[in-house]
Design a protein around this motif. Structure first.
Motif, PDB file in Angstrom:
ATOM      1  N   VAL A  49     114.560  64.483 -28.830  1.00 15.16           N
ATOM      2  CA  VAL A  49     115.865  63.770 -28.790  1.00 15.16           C
ATOM      3  C   VAL A  49     116.075  63.052 -30.345  1.00 15.16           C
ATOM      4  N   VAL A  50     117.157  63.518 -31.189  1.00 17.99           N
ATOM      5  CA  VAL A  50     117.442  63.230 -32.356  1.00 17.99           C
ATOM      6  C   VAL A  50     118.614  62.140 -32.164  1.00 17.99           C
ATOM      7  N   VAL A  51     118.477  60.938 -32.468  1.00 20.59           N
ATOM      8  CA  VAL A  51     119.269  59.998 -32.495  1.00 20.59           C
ATOM      9  C   VAL A  51     119.958  59.408 -33.521  1.00 20.59           C
ATOM     10  N   GLU A  52     121.077  59.821 -34.190  1.00 22.24           N
ATOM     11  CA  GLU A  52     121.508  59.131 -35.377  1.00 22.24           C
ATOM     12  C   GLU A  52     122.535  58.006 -35.262  1.00 22.24           C
ATOM     13  N   ASP A  53     123.165  58.253 -34.181  1.00 26.47           N
ATOM     14  CA  ASP A  53     124.272  56.969 -33.820  1.00 26.47           C
ATOM     15  C   ASP A  53     123.759  55.570 -33.861  1.00 26.47           C
ATOM     16  N   LYS A  54     124.148  54.822 -34.768  1.00 24.40           N
ATOM     17  CA  LYS A  54     123.684  53.375 -34.805  1.00 24.40           C
ATOM     18  C   LYS A  54     123.989  52.438 -33.504  1.00 24.40           C
ATOM     19  N   ASN A  55     125.244  52.949 -33.034  1.00 23.66           N
ATOM     20  CA  ASN A  55     125.610  52.171 -31.853  1.00 23.66           C
ATOM     21  C   ASN A  55     124.938  52.449 -30.551  1.00 23.66           C
ATOM     22  N   ILE A  56     124.191  53.713 -30.356  1.00 28.00           N
ATOM     23  CA  ILE A  56     123.443  54.001 -29.582  1.00 28.00           C
ATOM     24  C   ILE A  56     122.016  53.140 -29.704  1.00 28.00           C
ATOM     25  N   ARG A  57     121.541  53.385 -31.046  1.00 27.90           N
ATOM     26  CA  ARG A  57     120.235  52.470 -31.330  1.00 27.90           C
ATOM     27  C   ARG A  57     120.307  51.328 -31.398  1.00 27.90           C
ATOM     28  N   GLU A  58     121.377  50.499 -31.554  1.00 23.98           N
ATOM     29  CA  GLU A  58     121.305  49.115 -31.299  1.00 23.98           C
ATOM     30  C   GLU A  58     121.058  48.733 -29.936  1.00 23.98           C
ATOM     31  N   LYS A  59     121.479  49.424 -28.884  1.00 22.17           N
ATOM     32  CA  LYS A  59     121.268  49.191 -27.660  1.00 22.17           C
ATOM     33  C   LYS A  59     120.025  49.340 -27.123  1.00 22.17           C
ATOM     34  N   LEU A  60     119.087  50.124 -27.910  1.00 21.87           N
ATOM     35  CA  LEU A  60     117.608  50.539 -27.837  1.00 21.87           C
ATOM     36  C   LEU A  60     116.857  49.307 -28.436  1.00 21.87           C
ATOM     37  N   VAL A  61     116.996  48.502 -29.252  1.00 25.63           N
ATOM     38  CA  VAL A  61     116.401  47.454 -30.023  1.00 25.63           C
ATOM     39  C   VAL A  61     115.891  46.578 -29.005  1.00 25.63           C
ATOM     40  N   GLU A  62     116.423  46.134 -27.984  1.00 25.30           N
ATOM     41  CA  GLU A  62     116.216  45.252 -26.766  1.00 25.30           C
ATOM     42  C   GLU A  62     115.020  45.681 -25.906  1.00 25.30           C
ATOM     43  N   HIS A  63     115.194  46.992 -25.582  1.00 25.37           N
ATOM     44  CA  HIS A  63     114.248  47.683 -25.027  1.00 25.37           C
ATOM     45  C   HIS A  63     112.952  48.467 -25.793  1.00 25.37           C
ATOM     46  N   SER A  64     112.941  47.727 -27.063  1.00 23.50           N
ATOM     47  CA  SER A  64     111.805  48.383 -27.787  1.00 23.50           C
ATOM     48  C   SER A  64     111.168  46.956 -28.454  1.00 23.50           C
ATOM     49  N   TYR A  65     111.209  45.986 -27.642  1.00 26.93           N
ATOM     50  CA  TYR A  65     110.619  44.509 -27.987  1.00 26.93           C
ATOM     51  C   TYR A  65     111.248  44.003 -29.396  1.00 26.93           C
ATOM     52  N   GLY A  66     112.415  44.343 -29.616  1.00 22.81           N
ATOM     53  CA  GLY A  66     112.915  43.801 -30.844  1.00 22.81           C
ATOM     54  C   GLY A  66     112.577  44.222 -32.241  1.00 22.81           C
ATOM     55  N   GLN A  67     112.037  45.499 -32.110  1.00 24.35           N
ATOM     56  CA  GLN A  67     111.498  46.197 -33.248  1.00 24.35           C
ATOM     57  C   GLN A  67     112.874  46.848 -33.892  1.00 24.35           C
ATOM     58  N   GLN A  68     113.074  46.459 -35.088  1.00 30.24           N
ATOM     59  CA  GLN A  68     114.329  46.761 -35.910  1.00 30.24           C
ATOM     60  C   GLN A  68     114.175  48.207 -36.450  1.00 30.24           C
ATOM     61  N   GLN A  69     112.998  48.795 -36.562  1.00 26.22           N
ATOM     62  CA  GLN A  69     112.783  50.099 -37.145  1.00 26.22           C
ATOM     63  C   GLN A  69     113.843  51.058 -36.363  1.00 26.22           C
ATOM     64  N   VAL A  70     114.029  50.601 -35.147  1.00 25.99           N
ATOM     65  CA  VAL A  70     114.517  51.715 -34.215  1.00 25.99           C
ATOM     66  C   VAL A  70     116.117  51.899 -34.678  1.00 25.99           C
ATOM     67  N   VAL A  71     116.773  50.936 -35.138  1.00 29.90           N
ATOM     68  CA  VAL A  71     118.156  51.121 -35.661  1.00 29.90           C
ATOM     69  C   VAL A  71     118.123  51.040 -37.262  1.00 29.90           C
ATOM     70  N   ASP A  72     117.034  50.720 -37.967  1.00 28.99           N
ATOM     71  CA  ASP A  72     117.237  50.447 -39.287  1.00 28.99           C
ATOM     72  C   ASP A  72     116.913  51.971 -39.969  1.00 28.99           C
ATOM     73  N   ALA A  73     116.017  52.647 -39.281  1.00 28.09           N
ATOM     74  CA  ALA A  73     115.577  53.989 -39.863  1.00 28.09           C
ATOM     75  C   ALA A  73     116.827  54.865 -40.024  1.00 28.09           C
ATOM     76  N   SER A  74     116.606  56.062 -40.824  1.00 32.05           N
ATOM     77  CA  SER A  74     117.779  57.111 -40.927  1.00 32.05           C
ATOM     78  C   SER A  74     117.964  57.498 -39.660  1.00 32.05           C
ATOM     79  N   HIS A  75     117.159  57.994 -38.961  1.00 30.65           N
ATOM     80  CA  HIS A  75     117.034  58.690 -37.675  1.00 30.65           C
ATOM     81  C   HIS A  75     116.104  58.134 -36.484  1.00 30.65           C
ATOM     82  N   LEU A  76     116.259  58.253 -35.189  1.00 29.91           N
ATOM     83  CA  LEU A  76     115.411  57.854 -34.344  1.00 29.91           C
ATOM     84  C   LEU A  76     115.024  59.229 -33.673  1.00 29.91           C
ATOM     85  N   LEU A  77     113.790  59.383 -33.662  1.00 32.16           N
ATOM     86  CA  LEU A  77     113.196  60.688 -32.859  1.00 32.16           C
ATOM     87  C   LEU A  77     112.481  60.280 -31.636  1.00 32.16           C
ATOM     88  N   VAL A  78     113.116  60.695 -30.536  1.00 33.12           N
ATOM     89  CA  VAL A  78     112.512  60.414 -29.190  1.00 33.12           C
ATOM     90  C   VAL A  78     111.778  61.628 -28.624  1.00 33.12           C
TER      91      VAL A  78
END
Length: 209
Positions: A49-78
């Motif tokens: 799953v390729v996630v580029e949308d930063k609004n979606i990734r912002e929601k994932l930060v809290e479920h990733s123990y606050g790791q900002q890489q999830v939202v600051d990276a170019s893309h999040l691959l799941v």
């Protein structure tokens, strides 16, 4: 750089430059590399799953123990595994072999039936563990390709899978998340980029018989 120099160059990026994006060509390379990963029986029970949308990734930060890489990276691959693996997957795989290679049924059917029997004999837990091991093979492949392409990355196990699944709506695809893999470009102020790589000497990790 040689392949070894590129592998030494890579590290688990802690801070990404949020304004920098990987190119579409680089993203396509990662997609192809994922799809070409060597997997058990050739059975592809993984999805990327390729996630580029930063609004979606912002929601994932809290479920990733606050790791900002999830939202600051170019893309999040799941990297995800199927929640169900059954005869349908086996038939789909062997039908694809038949269509691409024109292999006759009398050759394929014994292998098809054997794999169906193997999967039928697995418990749900065994199948999930098996599929998860395949996900790590895909991750290793992607990490190497990123190093070759000089794309920064950070393999991540530290997240709450159920919550990530909910945010991404993975249940409707019959998937569950196993690994997160932010990709992009390191920030200039990431102190970890300048640290020497720490590894044991080859004599301590390689046994030659």
């Amino acid at each position: 750089m040689s392949i070894i120099e590129k592998l030494k160059w890579r590290y688990a990026t802690k801070r990404f430059e949020s304004s920098k994006k990987i190119s579409q060509e680089q993203l396509n390379t990662l997609k192809e590399a994922f799809n070409l990963t060597a997997l058990s029986y050739g059975l592809q029970t993984l999805k990327l799953v390729v996630v580029e949308d930063k609004n979606i990734r912002e929601k994932l930060v809290e479920h990733s123990y606050g790791q900002q890489q999830v939202v600051d990276a170019s893309h999040l691959l799941v990297i995800c595994i199927q929640t169900e693996i059954d005869e349908v997957d086996v038939d789909s795989h062997f039908d694809t072999i038949k269509n691409i290679r024109q292999t006759p049924d009398n050759i394929l059917d014994p292998f098809r039936d054997g794999l169906k029997a193997t999967i039928q004999g697995m418990s749900t837990t065994t199948k999930n563990n098996w599929a998860t091991k395949q996900a790590y093979i895909a991750l290793g492949n992607l990490m190497t390709v990123c190093a070759v392409e000089q794309i920064d990355s950070c393999p991540m196990e530290g997240f709450i899978s159920e919550q990530v699944d909910n945010v991404l709506g993975l249940d409707k695809y019959g998937l569950t998340s196993v690994l997160l893999f932010p990709v992009g470009f390191r920030a200039e102020d990431d102190m970890f980029a300048k640290l020497k790589k720490v590894r044991k000497p080859l004599l301590e990790t390689i046994i030659e018989l």
